[in-house]
Design an enzyme around this catalytic site. Structure first.
Site, PDB file in Angstrom:
ATOM      1  N   GLU A 259      38.118  44.495  55.999  1.00  0.00           N
ATOM      2  CA  GLU A 259      37.135  44.917  54.999  1.00  0.00           C
ATOM      3  C   GLU A 259      36.013  43.878  55.002  1.00  0.00           C
ATOM      4  O   GLU A 259      36.106  42.832  54.375  1.00  0.00           O
ATOM      5  CB  GLU A 259      37.747  45.006  53.599  1.00  0.00           C
ATOM      6  CG  GLU A 259      36.803  45.709  52.638  1.00  0.00           C
ATOM      7  CD  GLU A 259      36.615  45.033  51.290  1.00  0.00           C
ATOM      8  OE1 GLU A 259      35.838  45.560  50.487  1.00  0.00           O
ATOM      9  OE2 GLU A 259      37.217  43.971  51.030  1.00  0.00           O
TER      10      GLU A 259
ATOM     11  N   ASP B 156      41.892  42.852  52.854  1.00  0.00           N
ATOM     12  CA  ASP B 156      40.914  42.901  51.775  1.00  0.00           C
ATOM     13  C   ASP B 156      40.040  41.642  51.767  1.00  0.00           C
ATOM     14  O   ASP B 156      40.548  40.533  51.920  1.00  0.00           O
ATOM     15  CB  ASP B 156      41.664  43.025  50.444  1.00  0.00           C
ATOM     16  CG  ASP B 156      40.720  43.081  49.267  1.00  0.00           C
ATOM     17  OD1 ASP B 156      39.854  43.960  49.260  1.00  0.00           O
ATOM     18  OD2 ASP B 156      40.845  42.222  48.365  1.00  0.00           O
TER      19      ASP B 156
HETATM   20  C1  GLC Z   1      37.578  44.219  47.736  1.00  0.00           C
HETATM   21  C2  GLC Z   1      37.908  45.530  47.057  1.00  0.00           C
HETATM   22  C3  GLC Z   1      37.334  45.541  45.677  1.00  0.00           C
HETATM   23  C4  GLC Z   1      37.873  44.359  44.899  1.00  0.00           C
HETATM   24  C5  GLC Z   1      37.646  43.054  45.669  1.00  0.00           C
HETATM   25  C6  GLC Z   1      38.415  41.921  45.056  1.00  0.00           C
HETATM   26  O1  GLC Z   1      36.233  44.067  47.966  1.00  0.00           O
HETATM   27  O2  GLC Z   1      37.444  46.599  47.826  1.00  0.00           O
HETATM   28  O3  GLC Z   1      37.617  46.739  45.011  1.00  0.00           O
HETATM   29  O4  GLC Z   1      37.215  44.286  43.660  1.00  0.00           O
HETATM   30  O5  GLC Z   1      38.084  43.154  47.005  1.00  0.00           O
HETATM   31  O6  GLC Z   1      39.751  41.946  45.448  1.00  0.00           O
END
Ligand code: GLC
Length: 626
Positions: A304, A262
Site C-alpha cells: 500500500e 499497510d
Molecule cells: C492505511 C489505511 C488507512 C489507515 C492507515 C493507518 O493507509 O488504508 O485506512 O487509516 O493505513 O493504519
C-alpha cells in the site's frame, strides 16, 4: 530443539536458495548473529505449523504463479461487518460472491482493535485474534478454505507500521518496561519530536495533527504518525521485525494468500528525513518477501504505497530481487476522478503513458474507490502546462465532486480539510461521485441516465487496464453514500465512513429488474467482467498503448494479444463527441455486438466502446503489399 541439519528437506531447499541474500540484508540492518539465528528458527517453526492442506495449496498456487495477471480475475474488497455482520455471514452469502465471479477477496482488517480507537481496524491490539464480534481465527481459516476450494484467493491487511496503544507490547511499555518501550519510539521531552516535525509531513492534519503524542503513564512522548492511539513500531529493533514477520506468517498459516502491507512507506524512521520511502523500507520488504517464499511460497505481497508514481514503482523491486507482487495504481485512480471533473483526458493520458511503459510483469491493482479517501496526488508540474495551479485546482476538484459547482450532481464530502494548505481530500462512493445520488435526489431522469452511463464507463475503463481490477463492495450495485455516520459519535469526525455503509441486501432482490439503479449498474458491471473474462486480449501480457482520437474529451486505449485487437474509447464529456481514429477494418463493439468501422467513432456523453477485431495471420496481414 532439532538441529538445522535435521530440518525438513523442502524447507532447507527453499532456504538455501535464498539464504545468502537474506542473511546479507538482515545483517546489514541489525548486525546481530543471534537475532538472525532466531529469525531463521522462527521461519522453520512457522513452516512446521503450516497445515498439510496449505502446503499442498502452496504447490498448486506456484503452478499457477501468474494467476493474478489473467483476464478472469475480478477482485472485491469489503468490511466484514458491512457486508454480512461477521465472517460466518460471509460464508452464508458465499453464493453471492460466486455469482459476481469474485476470484480475489480482500477483507478489511478484522483483527482485534479497540472500539472507538480502531481507525477502521487499523489499530490492532492482537495480531492473532479476530475481533470477537466478527468471529474467530477458526472462522477465518474456514472461510479461506472455502475460498480456496472455489478458486478464490484471500487478501488480508498486515498493519505493520504500528500497533494499538492497547496491544500487549504497548501496555507493557506504559508500565515502563524498557524492553517493550524499545519496540516503539519514546522521547524524554519534545526536543527531538520537534526536530522530526520540521521534516515529516502530517497524515491526518485535521483529525490527528502532528506525529507525536504525550504518554502520561510514563511521562514521555511517543511517535504516532497516524492517530495518537496508533503507536509507530521501531523496526530499528530486530525483535520488532522478528515478531512482526512471525505475525505476518501466522496470518498466512490461517489461509491468507495476499498480504496487504499497510502503510508500507512509513515503516522506517530517521531524523532529518520525511520518514517516507527510506532505503531501509525496501530492505525490510525484500526480507519479508524472501521469508514468505521460504515458508509459504505463492503468497503475494500487495504494497500500500499511496504516493506519486516515482515513489510507487521502486516497491516492485528489480527483476532479480523483486519486492511486492502487486501495488495500488493510486495515481491512475486519482487522475480518473480528475478527468471526471475536468472532462479533459490529457493528464490521464500522461499518467497512463508512464504506466504502459513499465515492464509487463509489474502488476497493478486497479480500482475506482476503496475504503480510504481520494488524495489529490496529481502531477502538478504537468498540469502547470495547462495553466492549472495546485491549490486552485484541488479546490475546483473538491467543489466539483462535492456538487458545489455548476452542473455537477456529484455528492462527495471533504476529508481532512486543511484550509492553510488548501489541501482537502475527498470521500464518497463511486455511484454518488458519478451523480447517481444527486440525480435521484433532484428526480432528474435525464441526469440519472447520464450518471449511470458514467458509472458504467468508469467500470469499463477499470476493466480495460492490465492488472487486477478490484471492486469496492457495494459499487457493483451502485451503493450510495451513507450519511448516517454523521450521527455516530465514534465516526462523525472521519468522513471516510460516508463510503463505509452497510451493504443493502434488499437491493440484491432487484438485480434482475432493469428499471432499478441497482439492476442497471449490476448488470453492466457483470456483463463487462464477463466480456473481460471471455477475451484473452484483456490479460496482463497483452500489449497496451494509447490511441490518438484527436479529441481532448476522449481517452483511447489499444490492446493486442495473439491476433486479438481491442480499441477502447471513453468519452468523459457531457455531450456527444467524435473520436477520429482512422483505424482500418471492421470491428465489433463487444458491448453492443454492433459491427462498425473505427474511422470516425461517435460516442454519446459518458459512453464507451470496446471495438474488437481478430487477425487470422498477423504476419501476412502486415506484409501483404500486393
Ligand atoms: C492505511 C489505511 C488507512 C489507515 C492507515 C493507518 O493507509 O488504508 O485506512 O487509516 O493505513 O493504519
Amino acid at each position: 530443539m532439532i538441529s538445522r541439519e535435521d530440518w525438513a528437506k523442502e524447507f532447507l531447499r527453499r532456504l538455501s536458495k535464498r539464504e545468502d541474500e537474506m542473511k546479507w540484508l538482515y545483517m546489514e540492518l541489525y548486525n546481530d548473529q543471534d537475532a538472525y539465528d532466531y529469525f531463521v528458527g522462527m521461519l522453520y517453526r512457522m513452516y512446521c505449523e503450516r497445515s498439510e492442506t496449505l502446503r499442498a495449496w502452496d504447490r498448486e498456487r506456484l503452478g499457477k504463479s501468474a494467476w493474478y495477471q489473467k483476464n478472469d480475475v475480478l477482485g472485491m474488497v469489503m468490511y466484514v461487518n458491512c457486508f454480512a455482520e461477521n465472517i460466518r455471514g460471509i460464508l452464508d452469502h458465499f453464493d453471492y460472491l460466486q455469482k459476481c465471479g469474485i476470484k480475489y477477496l480482500h477483507l478489511m482488517p478484522p483483527l482485534e482493535s479497540p472500539e472507538g480507537k480502531s481507525d477502521g481496524g487499523y489499530a490492532v491490539s492482537d495480531f492473532r485474534k479476530i475481533e470477537p464480534e466478527l468471529g474467530t481465527m477458526e472462522d477465518l481459516a474456514e472461510l479461506s478454505a472455502r475460498c480456496h476450494e472455489a478458486g478464490i484467493y484471500v487478501c488480508l491487511d498486515f498493519v505493520m507500521n504500528h500497533t494499538s496503544d492497547e496491544h500487549e507490547w504497548a501496555i507493557k511499555a506504559k508500565q515502563g518496561n524498557p524492553d517493550y518501550m524499545n519496540r516503539y519510539f519514546f522521547f524524554d521531552n519534545w526536543d527531538i519530536p520537534n526536530e522530526f516535525e520540521k521534516t515529516v509531513p502530517q497524515v491526518f492534519p485535521t483529525t490527528a495533527p502532528g506525529n507525536f503524542s504525550w504518554c502520561p503513564e510514563v511521562g514521555k512522548v511517543v511517535m504516532t504518525t497516524f492517530y495518537p492511539y496508533q503507536w509507530d513500531l521501531n523496526y530499528g529493533n530486530c525483535v520488532v521485525f522478528n515478531d512482526m514477520t512471525e505475525n505476518m506468517l501466522y496470518l498466512c498459516n490461517n489461509g491468507v494468500d495476499i498480504v496487504r502491507l499497510d502503510a508500507t512507506p512509513y515503516i522506517w524512521k530517521e531524523l532529518g528525513t520525511n520518514c517516507r520511502n527510506l532505503p531501509k523500507v525496501h530492505t525490510l520488504v525484500r526480507i519479508m518477501r524472501l521469508a514468505s517464499e521460504i515458508v509459504c511460497p505463492g503468497t503475494l505481497l500487495l504494497g500500500e504505497v499511496v504516493m506519486e508514481p516515482s515513489k510507487v514503482v521502486p516497491y516492485f523491486g528489480t527483476v532479480e530481487k523483486p519486492e511486492c507482487h502487486l501495488l495500488y495504481n493510486v495515481t491512475t485512480m486519482a487522475s480518473t476522478w480528475h478527468t471526471v471533473a475536468t472532462k479533459d483526458v490529457n493528464l490521464l493520458k500522461h499518467q497512463l503513458s508512464s504506466v504502459f511503459a513499465l515492464p509487463g510483469d509489474y502488476t497493478f491493482l486497479n480500482y475506482l474507490r476503496c475504503h480510504d479517501d481520494i488524495g489529490w496526488g496529481l502531477d502538478y508540474d504537468f498540469l502547470a502546462n495547462y495553466g492549472m495551479e495546485q491549490v486552485a485546482h484541488k479546490k475546483f476538484l473538491n467543489d466539483y465532486l462535492t456538487g458545489n459547482y455548476y452542473g455537477s450532481y456529484a455528492r462527495g464530502e471533504l476529508y481532512n480539510n486543511d484550509p492553510s494548505l488548501g489541501d482537502a481530500r475527498l470521500c464518497g462512493t463511486t455511484a454518488s461521485l458519478c451523480g447517481i445520488e444527486g440525480a435521484l435526489e433532484t428526480e432528474n431522469a435525464e441526469k440519472l441516465e447520464d450518471a449511470i452511463r458514467l458509472d458504467r464507463m468508469l467500470h469499463a475503463f477499470l476493466l480495460t487496464q492490465s492488472g487486477v481490477p478490484v471492486l469496492y463492495s457495494g459499487d457493483e450495485v451502485g451503493q450510495l453514500n451513507d450519511n448516517g455516520y454523521h450521527n455516530d459519535p465514534l465516526k462523525r469526525e472521519d468522513s471516510r465512513y460516508i463510503h463505509r455503509g452497510n451493504f443493502d441486501w434488499k437491493k440484491v432482490q432487484n438485480l434482475q429488474d432493469l428499471s432499478t439503479v441497482e439492476g442497471q449498474v449490476y448488470s453492466s458491471v457483470m456483463k463487462l467482467a464477463k466480456i473481460r473474462k471471455d477475451y484473452q486480449v484483456f490479460n496482463s501480457k497483452a500489449d497496451i498503448w494509447l490511441l490518438e482520437p484527436y479529441n481532448d474529451h476522449i481517452l483511447g486505449i489499444g490492446r493486442y494479444y495473439e491476433g486479438q485487437k481491442l480499441l477502447a474509447l471513453f468519452n468523459f464529456a457531457d455531450a456527444e463527441e467524435i473520436a477520429w481514429l482512422y483505424e482500418e477494418g471492421e470491428y465489433t463493439d463487444l458491448w453492443t455486438g454492433i459491427k462498425k468501422d473505427a474511422m470516425e467513432v461517435h460516442l454519446k456523453a459518458h459512453d464507451f466502446v470496446w471495438l474488437y477485431r481478430e487477425f487470422e495471420d498477423t504476419y501476412e496481414d502486415e506484409t501483404d503489399f500486393s
